[in-house]
Write a protein that holds these residues in place. Structure first.
Motif, PDB file in Angstrom:
ATOM      1  N   ILE A  94       0.796  -1.189   0.083  1.00 45.14           N
ATOM      2  CA  ILE A  94       0.065  -0.064   0.071  1.00 45.14           C
ATOM      3  C   ILE A  94       0.969   1.239  -0.104  1.00 45.14           C
ATOM      4  O   ILE A  94       1.606   1.381   0.996  1.00 45.14           O
ATOM      5  N   ILE A  95       0.936   1.930  -1.099  1.00 44.58           N
ATOM      6  CA  ILE A  95       1.799   3.113  -1.124  1.00 44.58           C
ATOM      7  C   ILE A  95       1.195   4.388  -0.496  1.00 44.58           C
ATOM      8  O   ILE A  95       1.917   5.269   0.172  1.00 44.58           O
ATOM      9  N   ARG A  96      -0.341   4.652  -0.608  1.00 40.92           N
ATOM     10  CA  ARG A  96      -0.909   5.687  -0.090  1.00 40.92           C
ATOM     11  C   ARG A  96      -2.299   5.480   0.175  1.00 40.92           C
ATOM     12  O   ARG A  96      -2.876   4.996  -0.606  1.00 40.92           O
ATOM     13  N   VAL A  97      -3.059   5.967   1.052  1.00 39.70           N
ATOM     14  CA  VAL A  97      -4.326   5.788   1.431  1.00 39.70           C
ATOM     15  C   VAL A  97      -4.659   7.236   1.713  1.00 39.70           C
ATOM     16  O   VAL A  97      -4.276   8.016   2.280  1.00 39.70           O
ATOM     17  N   TYR A  98      -5.690   7.768   0.892  1.00 39.69           N
ATOM     18  CA  TYR A  98      -6.373   9.025   0.867  1.00 39.69           C
ATOM     19  C   TYR A  98      -7.616   9.303   0.594  1.00 39.69           C
ATOM     20  O   TYR A  98      -8.270   8.421  -0.162  1.00 39.69           O
ATOM     21  N   PRO A  99      -8.286  10.145   0.895  1.00 37.24           N
ATOM     22  CA  PRO A  99      -7.931  11.363   2.022  1.00 37.24           C
ATOM     23  C   PRO A  99      -7.817  10.848   3.436  1.00 37.24           C
ATOM     24  O   PRO A  99      -8.712   9.855   3.889  1.00 37.24           O
ATOM     25  N   GLN A 100      -7.393  11.768   4.084  1.00 32.25           N
ATOM     26  CA  GLN A 100      -7.157  11.109   5.517  1.00 32.25           C
ATOM     27  C   GLN A 100      -7.544  12.519   6.193  1.00 32.25           C
ATOM     28  O   GLN A 100      -7.004  13.487   6.079  1.00 32.25           O
ATOM     29  N   PRO A 101      -8.592  12.492   7.022  1.00 31.89           N
ATOM     30  CA  PRO A 101      -9.660  11.503   6.920  1.00 31.89           C
ATOM     31  C   PRO A 101     -10.616  11.248   5.920  1.00 31.89           C
ATOM     32  O   PRO A 101     -10.855  12.339   5.234  1.00 31.89           O
ATOM     33  N   ALA A 102     -11.225   9.904   5.794  1.00 32.94           N
ATOM     34  CA  ALA A 102     -11.960   9.724   4.890  1.00 32.94           C
ATOM     35  C   ALA A 102     -13.413  10.055   5.224  1.00 32.94           C
ATOM     36  O   ALA A 102     -13.938  10.147   6.415  1.00 32.94           O
ATOM     37  N   ASN A 103     -14.341  10.243   4.026  1.00 36.94           N
ATOM     38  CA  ASN A 103     -15.676  10.438   4.591  1.00 36.94           C
ATOM     39  C   ASN A 103     -16.384   9.294   3.882  1.00 36.94           C
ATOM     40  O   ASN A 103     -16.496   8.449   4.422  1.00 36.94           O
ATOM     41  N   ASP A 104     -16.938   9.275   2.809  1.00 38.37           N
ATOM     42  CA  ASP A 104     -17.438   8.308   2.253  1.00 38.37           C
ATOM     43  C   ASP A 104     -16.871   7.466   1.224  1.00 38.37           C
ATOM     44  O   ASP A 104     -17.135   6.445   0.833  1.00 38.37           O
ATOM     45  N   LEU A 105     -15.724   7.977   0.554  1.00 38.05           N
ATOM     46  CA  LEU A 105     -14.719   7.144  -0.574  1.00 38.05           C
ATOM     47  C   LEU A 105     -13.474   7.340   0.217  1.00 38.05           C
ATOM     48  O   LEU A 105     -12.837   8.462   0.769  1.00 38.05           O
ATOM     49  N   LEU A 106     -12.643   6.179  -0.065  1.00 37.77           N
ATOM     50  CA  LEU A 106     -11.240   5.946   0.283  1.00 37.77           C
ATOM     51  C   LEU A 106     -10.479   5.724  -1.033  1.00 37.77           C
ATOM     52  O   LEU A 106     -10.842   4.531  -1.463  1.00 37.77           O
ATOM     53  N   ASN A 107      -9.377   6.151  -1.338  1.00 42.26           N
ATOM     54  CA  ASN A 107      -8.552   5.843  -2.492  1.00 42.26           C
ATOM     55  C   ASN A 107      -7.315   5.277  -1.920  1.00 42.26           C
ATOM     56  O   ASN A 107      -6.766   5.658  -0.767  1.00 42.26           O
ATOM     57  N   VAL A 108      -7.090   3.923  -2.519  1.00 42.81           N
ATOM     58  CA  VAL A 108      -5.787   3.263  -1.856  1.00 42.81           C
ATOM     59  C   VAL A 108      -5.043   2.992  -3.209  1.00 42.81           C
ATOM     60  O   VAL A 108      -5.354   2.341  -4.078  1.00 42.81           O
ATOM     61  N   GLU A 109      -3.851   3.645  -2.950  1.00 38.58           N
ATOM     62  CA  GLU A 109      -2.843   3.679  -4.149  1.00 38.58           C
ATOM     63  C   GLU A 109      -1.880   2.400  -3.836  1.00 38.58           C
ATOM     64  O   GLU A 109      -1.329   2.318  -2.644  1.00 38.58           O
ATOM     65  N   TYR A 110      -2.007   1.414  -4.540  1.00 40.55           N
ATOM     66  CA  TYR A 110      -1.336  -0.065  -4.277  1.00 40.55           C
ATOM     67  C   TYR A 110      -0.273  -0.508  -5.623  1.00 40.55           C
ATOM     68  O   TYR A 110      -0.827  -0.372  -6.713  1.00 40.55           O
TER      69      TYR A 110
END
Length: 181
Positions: A100-116
């Motif tokens: 997992i390279i990056r998880v955003y946005p932080q904090p998450a609301n309804d959607l979470l993006n995972v750069e993998y």
């Protein structure tokens, strides 16, 4: 240089080298390349050493470029008169590195993006647990080999801290903490 080696160690690369009979030493620079031609300095050791004694050094490169499958390392040793010598280049193949390279946005609301980064194409098992270890969500995704962004719906999760775990087809797991707002 009496010894120089670079090998994958976990999710990083361990670089080891030894020297002896160093005179007029200024610094060692560890250099890395993704193509074997263009090198960038990733660390410098300015420790003062001179004399007949032997000395060994160890560096862990834990900040590998995303998606890198082969990396090249060398050491540059420069003297006080700015004359430099290089070790031979070592090639390191990065294997089995799901990350997992990056998880955003932080904090998450309804959607979470995972750069993998996935070392192989295939199916992933994704689970989300709260900080007590209770499973909050699980799903599967198909991925390609390389770096990609996976988007997940976090709207049904309550506010709090969660652990995202991605397990690939080789049973290797990468985890990352995230906050749901």
């Amino acid at each position: 240089f009496t010894a120089f080696d670079a090998k994958q160690s976990g999710n990083g690369v361990a670089i080891n080298w030894s020297v002896e009979n160093i005179n007029q030493h200024k610094f060692f620079a560890v250099e890395r390349s993704v193509n074997g031609t263009d090198f960038n300095e990733i660390s410098r050791n300015n420790e003062f050493i001179n004399g007949q004694n032997s000395k060994s050094f160890i560096l862990m490169d834990n900040n590998l470029p995303p998606g890198a499958e082969v990396l090249y390392y060398r050491i540059r040793q420069c003297d006080m008169d700015d004359k430099c010598k290089y070790t031979e280049t070592k090639t390191v193949r990065i294997t089995g590195k799901n990350q997992i390279i990056r998880v955003y946005p932080q904090p998450a609301n309804d959607l979470l993006n995972v750069e993998y980064h996935s070392p192989v194409a295939g199916q992933l098992f994704i689970s989300v647990t709260d900080i007590t270890g209770k499973k909050a969500k699980q799903e599967t995704h198909r991925v390609i080999r390389g770096v990609q962004t996976i988007q997940g719906n976090t709207g049904q999760l309550g506010k709090g801290v969660y652990i995202l775990a991605i397990t690939d087809s080789n049973a290797e797991t990468s985890t990352q903490r995230f906050v749901k707002q």
